[in-house]
Design a protein around this motif. Structure first.
Motif, PDB file in Angstrom:
ATOM      1  N   TYR A 230       0.857  -1.196   0.000  1.00 37.39           N
ATOM      2  CA  TYR A 230       0.000   0.000   0.000  1.00 37.39           C
ATOM      3  C   TYR A 230       0.881   1.230   0.000  1.00 37.39           C
ATOM      4  CZ  TYR A 230      -3.417   3.468   1.653  1.00 37.39           C
ATOM      5  OH  TYR A 230      -4.218   4.562   1.778  1.00 37.39           O
TER       6      TYR A 230
ATOM      7  N   LEU B 175      -4.132   4.837   6.131  1.00 28.65           N
ATOM      8  CA  LEU B 175      -5.118   3.854   5.678  1.00 28.65           C
ATOM      9  C   LEU B 175      -6.366   4.500   5.080  1.00 28.65           C
ATOM     10  CD1 LEU B 175      -4.864   1.333   8.650  1.00 28.65           C
ATOM     11  CD2 LEU B 175      -4.008   0.986   6.325  1.00 28.65           C
ATOM     12  N   GLN B 176      -6.625   5.760   5.417  1.00 23.83           N
ATOM     13  CA  GLN B 176      -7.801   6.428   4.864  1.00 23.83           C
ATOM     14  C   GLN B 176      -7.431   7.638   4.011  1.00 23.83           C
ATOM     15  OE1 GLN B 176     -10.041   7.510   8.403  1.00 23.83           O
ATOM     16  NE2 GLN B 176      -9.042   9.494   8.499  1.00 23.83           N
TER      17      GLN B 176
ATOM     18  N   GLU C 141      -2.399  -0.053  -4.124  1.00 22.94           N
ATOM     19  CA  GLU C 141      -2.918  -0.984  -3.117  1.00 22.94           C
ATOM     20  C   GLU C 141      -2.936  -2.369  -3.728  1.00 22.94           C
ATOM     21  OE1 GLU C 141      -6.246   0.289  -0.886  1.00 22.94           O
ATOM     22  OE2 GLU C 141      -6.631  -1.685   0.011  1.00 22.94           O
TER      23      GLU C 141
ATOM     24  N   THR D 213      -4.317  -4.698   3.173  1.00 22.03           N
ATOM     25  CA  THR D 213      -4.647  -3.342   3.619  1.00 22.03           C
ATOM     26  C   THR D 213      -6.129  -3.226   3.965  1.00 22.03           C
ATOM     27  OG1 THR D 213      -2.926  -2.521   2.139  1.00 22.03           O
ATOM     28  CG2 THR D 213      -4.413  -0.903   3.084  1.00 22.03           C
TER      29      THR D 213
ATOM     30  N   ARG E 172      -8.017  -2.316   7.572  1.00 17.72           N
ATOM     31  CA  ARG E 172      -9.078  -1.302   7.724  1.00 17.72           C
ATOM     32  C   ARG E 172     -10.293  -1.874   8.445  1.00 17.72           C
ATOM     33  NH1 ARG E 172      -8.094  -0.223   2.093  1.00 17.72           N
ATOM     34  NH2 ARG E 172      -6.757   1.612   1.817  1.00 17.72           N
TER      35      ARG E 172
ATOM     36  N   SER F 238      -9.939  -1.724  12.074  1.00 15.99           N
ATOM     37  CA  SER F 238      -9.701  -0.397  12.666  1.00 15.99           C
ATOM     38  C   SER F 238     -10.715  -0.007  13.735  1.00 15.99           C
ATOM     39  CB  SER F 238      -9.653   0.671  11.573  1.00 15.99           C
ATOM     40  OG  SER F 238      -8.508   0.517  10.773  1.00 15.99           O
TER      41      SER F 238
END
Length: 275
Positions: A40, A114-115, A122, A127, A131, A134
Motif C-alpha cells: 500500500y 489507511l484512509q 494498493e 490493507t 481497515r 480499525s
C-alpha cells in the motif's frame, strides 16, 4: 483583513506538481532494490489534508513485506525504508510487522495513511483487512492526546505574539478539529481539513476567517508573518484548554486484537509469496 487579502491575491502562484508516474516508478524501483513487495502507498501530508503550499513535497508513505526468510531470524533488523528527499518526493515506508504492531496501539499516522484520499497503490488484500479491524483497535484517548500534543506544540511555537506565521494556523486548526471529531463521534477523524471544518465549525465569523485562509492557501499564496487573527487564536486557546481536560476522561476502548493481527500477518506472507 480585506486589504491584506487583496494584496496577496496579486501574488498567486500555481502549486508545483509531480507526474504520478514518477511516484509509481520510484515504488517499483524500491521493490527491486530491496527485494520487497509494497502492499500500500498513499499521500500523507498537506496535499492529502487539502492545503499544500506551492512547493510542498509529495509525502509518499508505504507499507511493505519482505520474504518469509527475512522474518525467521534471531536478530533485530531495520524495519523501515527511507529515501532522501529529491525533486519534491519525500518517500519512506514501514515493514508490515512494524505497521501491525503500531496499528494495535492505534497509531494515528498509520490510521491516517489507511484512509488517505490520495492512494497511489494498493496490492493484495491485507490493507483492506487492516481497515476492517480499525474500529476494534481504535483508541479515542491515545488518538486525542496525539492530536492535542500536535496542536499545543505548533500553537506555542508559531502563533504567539502580534505577528505570527500565518500558515501555521492550519497545523493547529486541523489537530484541534480532529480532537473535536473524536470527542463527538469516537472514531478516527477524516484527513481532509475542509471536511473537518464543515463538520466541526458552525456558521460563524470564525468559520469565515478559516475559509478565507484556506482560499488563499489553495490559490498558491505564500504566507509570511502577518498580524494574528484574534478570533482564531482565541478559539484555539479555548479548545486546547478544553481538550486538555476532556482527554483525561475520554474512553480508551481500543482492543489489541493480537490473534487476529498474527493471523493477518501470516495470511499476508502466504498471499504475497505463496505457501
Amino acid at each position: 483583513m480585506a486589504f491584506l487579502y487583496a494584496h496577496f491575491e496579486e501574488e498567486r502562484v500555481s502549486p508545483v506538481t509531480l507526474d504520478v508516474s514518477k511516484i509509481h516508478a520510484e515504488l517499483k524501483q524500491i521493490e527491486q532494490e530491496e527485494g520487497v513487495r509494497i502492499l500500500y502507498a498513499c499521500e500523507s501530508g498537506s496535499r492529502a489534508w487539502g492545503f499544500p503550499s506551492k512547493d510542498s513535497d509529495y509525502d509518499v508513505r508505504f507499507i511493505y513485506v519482505r520474504p518469509v526468510e527475512w522474518y525467521l531470524s534471531i536478530f533485530e533488523k531495520r524495519d523501515v525504508i527511507e529515501r532522501p528527499i529529491s525533486d519534491l518526493l519525500d518517500i519512506n515506508g514501514w515493514d508490515l510487522k512494524k505497521a501491525l504492531n503500531l496499528f494495535r496501539k492505534s497509531n494515528p499516522p498509520l490510521l491516517e495513511w489507511l484512509q488517505s484520499p490520495i492512494p497511489y497503490l494498493e496490492s493484495f488484500s491485507v490493507t483492506e483487512k487492516i481497515r476492517q479491524l480499525s474500529p476494534l483497535t481504535f483508541s479515542p484517548r491515545s488518538t486525542m492526546y496525539h492530536y492535542l500534543r500536535m496542536a499545543k506544540g505548533n500553537f506555542r511555537e508559531y502563533l504567539q505574539g502580534d505577528l505570527v506565521k500565518i500558515k501555521k494556523y492550519f497545523y493547529v486548526l486541523r489537530p484541534i478539529l480532529a480532537c473535536g471529531w473524536i470527542g463527538k463521534y469516537g472514531t478516527m477523524p477524516p484527513m481532509e481539513f475542509e471536511e473537518l471544518v464543515e463538520q466541526m465549525l458552525p456558521a460563524s465569523t470564525l468559520k469565515e476567517e478559516v475559509y478565507t485562509l484556506l482560499t488563499r492557501k489553495k490559490a498558491g499564496v505564500e504566507f509570511d508573518l502577518e498580524p494574528k487573527i484574534s478570533v482564531i487564536n482565541d478559539f484555539l486557546e479555548r479548545q486546547i484548554a478544553y481538550f486538555e481536560e476532556t482527554a483525561k476522561h475520554i474512553s480508551d476502548s481500543g482492543e489489541k486484537q493480537d490473534q487476529a493481527l498474527d493471523g493477518l500477518f501470516r495470511d499476508a506472507l502466504k498471499e504475497v509469496w505463496g505457501s
